[in-house]
Design an enzyme around this catalytic site. Structure first.
Site, PDB file in Angstrom:
ATOM      1  N   SER A   1       0.825  -1.214   0.000  1.00  0.00           N
ATOM      2  CA  SER A   1       0.000   0.000   0.000  1.00  0.00           C
ATOM      3  C   SER A   1       0.855   1.258   0.000  1.00  0.00           C
ATOM      4  CB  SER A   1      -0.882   0.043   1.256  1.00  0.00           C
ATOM      5  OG  SER A   1      -1.709  -1.076   1.309  1.00  0.00           O
TER       6      SER A   1
ATOM      7  N   HIS B   1      -6.068  -8.426  -1.490  1.00  0.00           N
ATOM      8  CA  HIS B   1      -6.022  -8.698  -0.052  1.00  0.00           C
ATOM      9  C   HIS B   1      -7.166  -9.614   0.371  1.00  0.00           C
ATOM     10  CE1 HIS B   1      -3.722  -4.950  -0.338  1.00  0.00           C
ATOM     11  NE2 HIS B   1      -3.093  -5.347   0.749  1.00  0.00           N
TER      12      HIS B   1
ATOM     13  N   GLU C   1     -10.539  -7.972   1.061  1.00  0.00           N
ATOM     14  CA  GLU C   1     -11.389  -7.571  -0.066  1.00  0.00           C
ATOM     15  C   GLU C   1     -12.411  -8.657  -0.398  1.00  0.00           C
ATOM     16  OE1 GLU C   1      -9.083  -5.437  -3.369  1.00  0.00           O
ATOM     17  OE2 GLU C   1      -7.501  -6.299  -2.139  1.00  0.00           O
TER      18      GLU C   1
ATOM     19  N   ALA D   1       2.791  -2.148   3.899  1.00  0.00           N
ATOM     20  CA  ALA D   1       2.615  -1.079   4.876  1.00  0.00           C
ATOM     21  C   ALA D   1       2.191  -1.754   6.177  1.00  0.00           C
ATOM     22  CB  ALA D   1       1.528  -0.123   4.404  1.00  0.00           C
TER      23      ALA D   1
ATOM     24  N   MET E   1      -2.004  -6.402   6.983  1.00  0.00           N
ATOM     25  CA  MET E   1      -3.095  -7.228   6.446  1.00  0.00           C
ATOM     26  C   MET E   1      -2.707  -7.968   5.160  1.00  0.00           C
ATOM     27  SD  MET E   1      -6.055  -4.341   6.940  1.00  0.00           S
ATOM     28  CE  MET E   1      -6.144  -3.334   8.424  1.00  0.00           C
TER      29      MET E   1
ATOM     30  N   ASN F   1       2.389   3.991  10.364  1.00  0.00           N
ATOM     31  CA  ASN F   1       1.671   4.626  11.482  1.00  0.00           C
ATOM     32  C   ASN F   1       2.062   3.934  12.772  1.00  0.00           C
ATOM     33  OD1 ASN F   1      -0.049   2.451  10.047  1.00  0.00           O
ATOM     34  ND2 ASN F   1      -0.884   2.501  12.116  1.00  0.00           N
TER      35      ASN F   1
ATOM     36  N   HIS G   1      -6.540   5.002   6.686  1.00  0.00           N
ATOM     37  CA  HIS G   1      -5.898   4.514   5.458  1.00  0.00           C
ATOM     38  C   HIS G   1      -5.143   5.668   4.772  1.00  0.00           C
ATOM     39  CE1 HIS G   1      -5.111   1.811   2.179  1.00  0.00           C
ATOM     40  NE2 HIS G   1      -5.785   2.531   1.304  1.00  0.00           N
TER      41      HIS G   1
HETATM   42  N1  HPA Z   1      -2.786  -2.231  11.225  1.00  0.00           N
HETATM   43  C1  HPA Z   1      -2.983  -3.145  10.265  1.00  0.00           C
HETATM   44  N2  HPA Z   1      -2.565  -2.983   9.015  1.00  0.00           N
HETATM   45  C2  HPA Z   1      -1.900  -1.862   8.724  1.00  0.00           C
HETATM   46  C3  HPA Z   1      -1.661  -0.866   9.680  1.00  0.00           C
HETATM   47  C4  HPA Z   1      -2.127  -1.056  10.999  1.00  0.00           C
HETATM   48  O1  HPA Z   1      -1.950  -0.226  11.902  1.00  0.00           O
HETATM   49  N3  HPA Z   1      -0.974   0.127   9.059  1.00  0.00           N
HETATM   50  C5  HPA Z   1      -0.798  -0.275   7.773  1.00  0.00           C
HETATM   51  N4  HPA Z   1      -1.364  -1.469   7.563  1.00  0.00           N
END
Ligand code: HPA
Length: 280
Positions: A33, A86, A89, A116, A217, A241, A255
């Protein structure tokens, strides 16, 4: 509809691809992502939109490109998945692992997977890259393993050893590439969860307790399937994050934040992957 992936489905997708490129890729690259920008660095690219590959799942999420980019990077011929399907989805795992089965059928022996992820380790900062040294497969422990179903002995064994899932040599190459580029490469265990809801603080504290450093994920079904086929795997998470284990008023994750931070990380991720490709 078959519950499990059939050899014919792999062969059909392989044929679709071979009709569109004469290149022989040596390395598979999966972009997570917000990380699609890395594909722009690929030279002499043959581009195949997913819709044009028979049986291929198309990515539906913003931030995922939805095509194969086959070309050269640092002198290596790479087949790049710009965007991936994914589990959240609604795709069954057999659709999610089609890509890696196709890579194997095309003769690819090494894959680099990126994603990500939320940073659970308190030493991580959004914008960090994390070398994946191990993983926790939550859906898998509960029964949703991509290898569930009949085993194709021609590809790999019924019971796959995952003691050393992420290739030690490739890990060292990645560390060296990060060092050469002057940035810190974090390291840790990636926890795969089903999504699409983000985790609750209680779930994140649980993941922290059992040794997860990052949560996301994707990736793990692909990695397990690659190991089943004896492929070498390098995994890199971009920490987009901070996982919120103990929220204070106003804390949230979105997101959009994941995509924004992902974009900022692309130059460093590109440098890292260039360094790895140049060295292998
Ligand atoms: N949790 C799950 N999947 C993710 C996150 C998260 O904080 N950040 C990016 N993908």
């Amino acid at each position: 509809m078959n519950e499990f992936l059939l050899p014919e489905q792999i062969a059909t997708a392989v044929n679709s691809i071979k009709n569109r490129t004469s290149k022989t890729p040596a390395v598979g690259l999966v972009l997570g992502s917000g990380l699609s920008g890395l594909a722009d660095a690929i030279e002499n690219a043959d581009i195949i939109p997913y819709e044009e590959i028979e049986g291929w799942p198309t990515a539906t999420v913003v931030g995922h490109g939805g095509k194969l980019v086959i070309g050269e990077l640092e002198g290596k011929t790479v087949l790049t998945q710009q965007g991936r399907a994914h589990y959240y989805e609604g795709y069954p795992l057999k659709d999610i692992i089609l890509a890696v089965r196709v890579m194997h059928a095309l003769g690819i022996k090494t894959i680099i997977v990126t994603n990500a992820a939320g940073g659970i380790n308190r030493g991580f900062t959004p914008g960090d890259l994390m070398l994946i040294t191990d993983h926790i497969n939550f859906p898998g422990l509960a029964g949703e393993n991509p290898l569930r179903g009949p085993n194709d002995d021609a590809i790999g064994p019924r019971f796959v050893d995952l003691t050393e899932t992420y290739d030690k040599e490739l890990q060292q190459v990645a560390r060296d590439a990060a060092k050469a580029n002057g940035f810190t490469l974090q390291e840790g265990t990636y926890a795969f969860v089903g999504g699409p809801s983000f985790e609750t603080p209680a779930e994140l504290r649980f993941l922290h307790t059992i040794g997860a450093d990052a949560v996301g994920m994707s990736t793990v079904p692909t990695v397990i399937t690659a190991r089943h086929a004896g492929m070498r795997v390098l995994g890199i998470s971009s920490i987009t994050n901070k996982a919120i284990l103990n929220p204070v008023e106003g804390d949230e994750v979105s997101h959009e934040e994941v995509l924004e931070t992902g974009k900022i990380i692309v130059p460093r991720l590109t440098a890292l992957i260039r360094g790895v490709l140049a060295a292998i």
